[in-house]
Structure formats: structure tokens, C-alpha cells
Design a protein around this motif. Structure first.
Motif, short mmCIF file in Angstrom:
data_model
loop_
_atom_site.label_atom_id
_atom_site.label_comp_id
_atom_site.label_asym_id
_atom_site.label_seq_id
_atom_site.Cartn_x
_atom_site.Cartn_y
_atom_site.Cartn_z
N PHE A 1 32.42 38.28 50.24
CA PHE A 1 34.20 38.52 49.73
C PHE A 1 34.71 37.29 50.43
O PHE A 1 35.24 36.77 49.59
N GLU A 2 34.19 36.92 51.99
CA GLU A 2 35.26 34.87 51.86
C GLU A 2 34.17 33.67 51.61
O GLU A 2 34.69 33.38 50.71
N GLY A 3 32.82 34.60 51.03
CA GLY A 3 32.28 33.28 50.16
C GLY A 3 33.08 33.12 48.84
O GLY A 3 33.32 31.82 48.27
N MET A 4 33.67 34.45 48.57
CA MET A 4 33.64 34.19 47.22
C MET A 4 35.47 33.61 47.54
O MET A 4 36.14 32.86 46.27
N LEU A 5 36.13 33.41 48.36
CA LEU A 5 37.40 32.86 48.94
C LEU A 5 37.60 31.37 48.99
O LEU A 5 37.91 30.60 48.33
N VAL A 6 36.05 30.80 49.65
CA VAL A 6 35.75 29.69 50.01
C VAL A 6 35.47 29.31 48.73
O VAL A 6 35.58 27.93 47.95
N GLY A 7 34.27 29.63 47.31
CA GLY A 7 34.35 29.39 46.32
C GLY A 7 35.81 29.02 45.41
O GLY A 7 34.73 28.18 44.19
N GLN A 8 36.08 29.32 45.69
CA GLN A 8 37.46 29.33 45.01
C GLN A 8 38.23 28.36 45.47
O GLN A 8 39.81 28.44 44.48
N GLN A 9 39.01 27.67 46.35
CA GLN A 9 39.32 26.41 46.91
C GLN A 9 39.78 25.67 46.02
O GLN A 9 38.78 24.90 45.58
N GLY A 10 40.91 25.01 45.88
CA GLY A 10 41.34 24.13 44.65
C GLY A 10 41.87 24.74 43.61
O GLY A 10 43.03 24.61 43.22
N ARG A 11 41.96 26.15 43.94
CA ARG A 11 43.47 27.00 43.35
C ARG A 11 43.34 28.48 43.76
O ARG A 11 42.60 28.69 45.42
N VAL B 1 44.41 32.09 44.66
CA VAL B 1 43.72 33.38 45.21
C VAL B 1 44.81 34.44 45.19
O VAL B 1 45.01 34.48 46.49
N VAL B 2 44.99 35.39 44.49
CA VAL B 2 45.39 36.84 44.90
C VAL B 2 44.70 37.72 44.80
O VAL B 2 43.66 37.95 44.33
N VAL B 3 44.77 38.08 46.21
CA VAL B 3 43.57 39.50 46.75
C VAL B 3 44.27 40.92 46.39
O VAL B 3 45.49 41.14 47.09
N ASN B 4 43.80 41.46 46.22
CA ASN B 4 44.63 42.73 45.49
C ASN B 4 43.62 43.16 46.24
O ASN B 4 43.08 44.40 45.42
N ILE B 5 44.40 44.76 47.61
CA ILE B 5 43.38 45.89 47.76
C ILE B 5 44.09 47.37 47.27
O ILE B 5 44.74 47.45 47.24
N ALA C 1 48.99 38.64 34.90
CA ALA C 1 48.70 37.34 35.30
C ALA C 1 47.97 37.08 35.24
O ALA C 1 47.60 35.58 35.25
N ALA C 2 46.60 37.60 35.54
CA ALA C 2 45.23 36.96 35.34
C ALA C 2 45.10 36.26 34.04
O ALA C 2 44.40 35.21 33.47
N ARG C 3 45.56 36.84 33.01
CA ARG C 3 45.29 36.63 30.96
C ARG C 3 46.39 35.18 31.07
O ARG C 3 46.62 34.06 30.47
N SER C 4 47.42 35.17 31.62
CA SER C 4 49.07 34.44 31.57
C SER C 4 48.37 33.08 32.07
O SER C 4 48.65 31.90 31.99
N TYR C 5 47.68 33.19 33.49
CA TYR C 5 47.74 32.26 35.02
C TYR C 5 46.67 31.28 33.98
O TYR C 5 45.61 30.13 34.22
N GLY C 6 45.23 32.48 33.83
CA GLY C 6 43.98 31.38 33.00
C GLY C 6 43.57 30.92 34.44
O GLY C 6 43.34 32.23 35.59
N SER C 7 42.81 29.98 34.06
CA SER C 7 41.96 29.67 34.72
C SER C 7 42.97 28.39 36.33
O SER C 7 42.24 28.38 36.95
N GLU C 8 43.95 28.73 35.92
CA GLU C 8 45.29 27.75 37.20
C GLU C 8 44.88 29.28 38.52
O GLU C 8 44.92 28.45 40.18
N VAL C 9 44.55 30.47 38.48
CA VAL C 9 44.95 31.44 39.07
C VAL C 9 43.77 32.00 39.57
O VAL C 9 43.80 32.78 38.15
N VAL C 10 43.63 32.61 40.58
CA VAL C 10 42.02 33.37 40.52
C VAL C 10 42.49 35.01 41.15
O VAL C 10 43.82 35.18 42.08
#
Length: 184
Positions: free
Chosen positions: A64-74, A76-80, A98-107
Motif C-alpha cells: 500500500f505504501e509503495g502504491m502511494l510512493v508510486g503516485q507522488q506528483g499527483r 491521492v485520495v484514499v478511502n477506507i 470524482a475519479a472520472r472527472s479528475y482523470g489522471s490529475e488525481v488518484v
């Protein structure tokens, strides 16, 4: 004279009760509206790719941490979430939009926790959720993030720093505001 004294004592008691009720109500309101303290969580490790479309892998805290590290530069909204959680059912379509609206700008990344993996997967399919989701099989992710309620949404800035946490359901307006703040 005795009746007047009893009446004034009774009046003072009522005033005292009202004062106590007002003070307690004010304290409860202030406590409920306060922004919860953010956990001291910083993702580290080697970058890990997000799951492919419709995959729902069980992941460790390290992954999970690796996924966050891999997205640095944009941001990330994490929902548990959990399949048994009624507010989760309400907000997940908002997160999907929101995922569809923001596209690749936000994860947007969902994390099912304290749930049965088959029930969680059925839940995702039933709602038609398209953003990536993973399963916190060990519970380490929820512990590391200091989860206290289902659902909880965490917003990480493009720099990887945790910026906000919302305990309980999130509204469309609040979600949009947090994402816009993280994009700045």
C-alpha cells in the motif's frame, strides 16, 4: 417565608441545570466540528503500481505504501470502506464520479478493510466502481492510518504528505474542496 425560599432554590437549580446543559452541548459541538488530528503517516519504500482495472488484490501495508510512493506528483485520495457500511455505499459513487472527472490529475484508491473479500468484491461490482481498490487483509493499513470510523477518507498531496482526513461519510462538495486544495 419558607415557600419563597423553596421557590428561589428551585429557580437556581433550574438555572444551574440549563447552564450545565449549554456548556456540555457547546463542548460536544466544538468537539464534533474540530478537524481530527492527522496520524503521523509517511509512505515509504519502492514504488508499486496500482491494481489493473477490476483487480481487487489483497495487499500488505508495504505494498500500500509503495502504491502511494508510486503516485507522488499527483494527489491521492484514499478511502477506507467496508461492504457492511451504509455510508460507504452512499459515498462510493461520489468517489467514482470524482475519479472520472479528475482523470489522471488525481488518484482515488479504495481500501476495503475489516470485511470479507468476497462480499467486498460483490459490493464493488454491484455499485459499478471503476477506480482502483485493494483489500487490507491483515488490518495493518487501517491501523497505520489511525482509522476510527467507517468510511474514512484521507487526502495526500502531490508531495505525498497527508493533508486531510474525514471520518465518516463525505459530501460531494467536501470531497471536491479537498481535492482542489490538494491540487494547489
Amino acid at each position: 417565608m419558607a415557600p419563597a425560599t423553596t421557590s428561589s432554590t428551585s429557580g437556581r437549580r433550574r438555572v444551574a441545570v440549563v447552564v450545565v446543559v449549554v456548556v456540555v452541548a457547546g463542548w460536544l459541538g466544538w468537539t464534533a466540528l474540530r478537524q481530527p488530528a492527522l496520524p503521523e503517516f509517511v509512505a515509504s519504500g519502492e514504488p508499486v503500481e496500482l491494481p489493473a482495472d477490476r483487480d481487487f488484490p489483497a495487499v500488505s501495508l508495504e505494498q500500500f505504501e509503495g502504491m502511494l510512493v508510486g503516485q507522488q506528483g499527483r494527489p491521492v485520495v484514499v478511502n477506507i470502506w467496508a461492504s457492511w457500511c451504509a455510508p460507504c455505499r452512499t459515498e462510493m459513487p461520489l468517489l467514482d464520479e470524482a475519479a472520472r472527472s479528475y482523470g489522471s490529475e488525481v488518484v482515488i484508491l479504495g481500501v476495503a478493510s475489516k470485511d470479507d473479500p468476497e462480499e467486498a468484491e460483490r459490493f464493488l461490482d454491484e455499485l459499478g466502481i471503476t477506480y482502483p481498490n485493494v483489500f487490507d487483509e491483515s488490518g495493518q493499513i487501517r491501523v497505520a492510518l489511525g482509522l476510527t470510523a467507517y468510511p474514512t477518507t484521507y487526502v495526500f498531496g502531490a508531495d505525498g504528505q497527508l493533508r486531510a482526513r474525514v471520518n465518516g461519510g463525505i459530501s460531494e462538495q467536501r470531497l471536491a474542496g479537498l481535492i482542489e486544495d490538494a491540487l494547489r
